[in-house]
Write a protein that holds these residues in place. Sequence first.
Motif, PDB file in Angstrom:
ATOM      1  N   THR A   2      40.214 -13.592 -10.478  1.00 34.86           N
ATOM      2  CA  THR A   2      39.587 -12.356 -10.029  1.00 34.86           C
ATOM      3  C   THR A   2      39.066 -11.554 -11.212  1.00 34.86           C
ATOM      4  OG1 THR A   2      41.132 -12.355  -8.194  1.00 34.86           O
ATOM      5  CG2 THR A   2      39.960 -10.324  -8.582  1.00 34.86           C
ATOM      6  N   ARG A  47      25.410 -13.437  -8.781  1.00 28.83           N
ATOM      7  CA  ARG A  47      26.234 -14.346  -7.989  1.00 28.83           C
ATOM      8  C   ARG A  47      25.426 -15.537  -7.478  1.00 28.83           C
ATOM      9  NH1 ARG A  47      28.657 -11.981  -2.794  1.00 28.83           N
ATOM     10  NH2 ARG A  47      27.493 -13.513  -1.668  1.00 28.83           N
ATOM     11  N   THR A  51      25.897 -19.430  -8.715  1.00 27.43           N
ATOM     12  CA  THR A  51      26.186 -20.447  -7.708  1.00 27.43           C
ATOM     13  C   THR A  51      25.195 -21.606  -7.801  1.00 27.43           C
ATOM     14  OG1 THR A  51      27.082 -18.762  -6.231  1.00 27.43           O
ATOM     15  CG2 THR A  51      26.470 -20.848  -5.239  1.00 27.43           C
ATOM     16  N   LEU A  56      30.040 -21.341 -11.065  1.00 33.28           N
ATOM     17  CA  LEU A  56      31.138 -20.744 -10.311  1.00 33.28           C
ATOM     18  C   LEU A  56      32.062 -21.814  -9.748  1.00 33.28           C
ATOM     19  CD1 LEU A  56      29.450 -17.866  -8.288  1.00 33.28           C
ATOM     20  CD2 LEU A  56      30.904 -17.673 -10.262  1.00 33.28           C
ATOM     21  N   PRO A  57      33.057 -22.252 -10.514  1.00 37.77           N
ATOM     22  CA  PRO A  57      34.082 -23.115  -9.931  1.00 37.77           C
ATOM     23  C   PRO A  57      34.829 -22.359  -8.829  1.00 37.77           C
ATOM     24  CG  PRO A  57      34.232 -23.111 -12.316  1.00 37.77           C
ATOM     25  CD  PRO A  57      33.249 -22.047 -11.928  1.00 37.77           C
ATOM     26  N   SER A  58      35.604 -23.053  -8.034  1.00 31.00           N
ATOM     27  CA  SER A  58      36.186 -22.445  -6.830  1.00 31.00           C
ATOM     28  C   SER A  58      37.033 -21.208  -7.130  1.00 31.00           C
ATOM     29  CB  SER A  58      37.020 -23.473  -6.071  1.00 31.00           C
ATOM     30  OG  SER A  58      38.079 -23.942  -6.894  1.00 31.00           O
ATOM     31  N   GLY A  59      37.841 -21.232  -8.179  1.00 34.86           N
ATOM     32  CA  GLY A  59      38.679 -20.067  -8.491  1.00 34.86           C
ATOM     33  C   GLY A  59      37.870 -18.866  -8.907  1.00 34.86           C
ATOM     34  N   LYS A  61      34.698 -18.413  -8.213  1.00 31.79           N
ATOM     35  CA  LYS A  61      33.883 -18.031  -7.064  1.00 31.79           C
ATOM     36  C   LYS A  61      34.664 -17.112  -6.133  1.00 31.79           C
ATOM     37  CE  LYS A  61      31.045 -19.988  -3.412  1.00 31.79           C
ATOM     38  NZ  LYS A  61      30.580 -21.190  -2.755  1.00 31.79           N
ATOM     39  N   LEU A  62      35.944 -17.401  -5.945  1.00 31.39           N
ATOM     40  CA  LEU A  62      36.782 -16.556  -5.097  1.00 31.39           C
ATOM     41  C   LEU A  62      36.868 -15.145  -5.658  1.00 31.39           C
ATOM     42  CD1 LEU A  62      38.703 -16.376  -2.655  1.00 31.39           C
ATOM     43  CD2 LEU A  62      40.538 -17.044  -4.197  1.00 31.39           C
ATOM     44  N   GLU A  65      33.420 -13.400  -5.246  1.00 34.66           N
ATOM     45  CA  GLU A  65      33.180 -13.038  -3.846  1.00 34.66           C
ATOM     46  C   GLU A  65      34.068 -11.872  -3.416  1.00 34.66           C
ATOM     47  OE1 GLU A  65      33.627 -16.602  -1.571  1.00 34.66           O
ATOM     48  OE2 GLU A  65      31.674 -17.373  -2.187  1.00 34.66           O
TER      49      GLU A  65
END
Length: 155
Positions: A2, A47, A51, A56-59, A61-62, A65
Amino acid sequence: MTVFGVALLAICTLIGVFIGDLLGVALHVKANVGGVGIAMMLLIVARVWLTRHGGLPSGIKLGVEFWATMYIPIVVAMAAQQNVVAAVRGGPIVVIAAFGSIALCFGAVALIGRLGRDRKHETEVEPELAHGGKIIAGAFQPGDPEHAIVAAKEV
């Protein structure tokens, strides 16, 4: 992860406020002109760009977002502390800038809507939308010829 979202939000906010201050100076208004909105647009653009380019890897990206969804209340809080009365006293240029920015936003939304349209998908879904519209309007009756086709598909 985050934290990366916070960093992106902070960078976009700083750049947006700086540009808003520059616009205020250029328009001879002693206020930030649209800095918060510019920051929000920068966050959206950043963002999308990250993307598309695989940044933006998954962590991460979370986290991004999460802060992108939290940005609307932050924008409201930041806009609430701006001195609107002082800006309006600055002259009619503020009203012109306000209407100009609204027109620009409407134009941008229309342009994005046209560019993002999937015409192939629309032609596939259009008959279903027309059927749904007839049902909602009350114009579709069980005795219609289309009703037999829909009933046959359901079976």
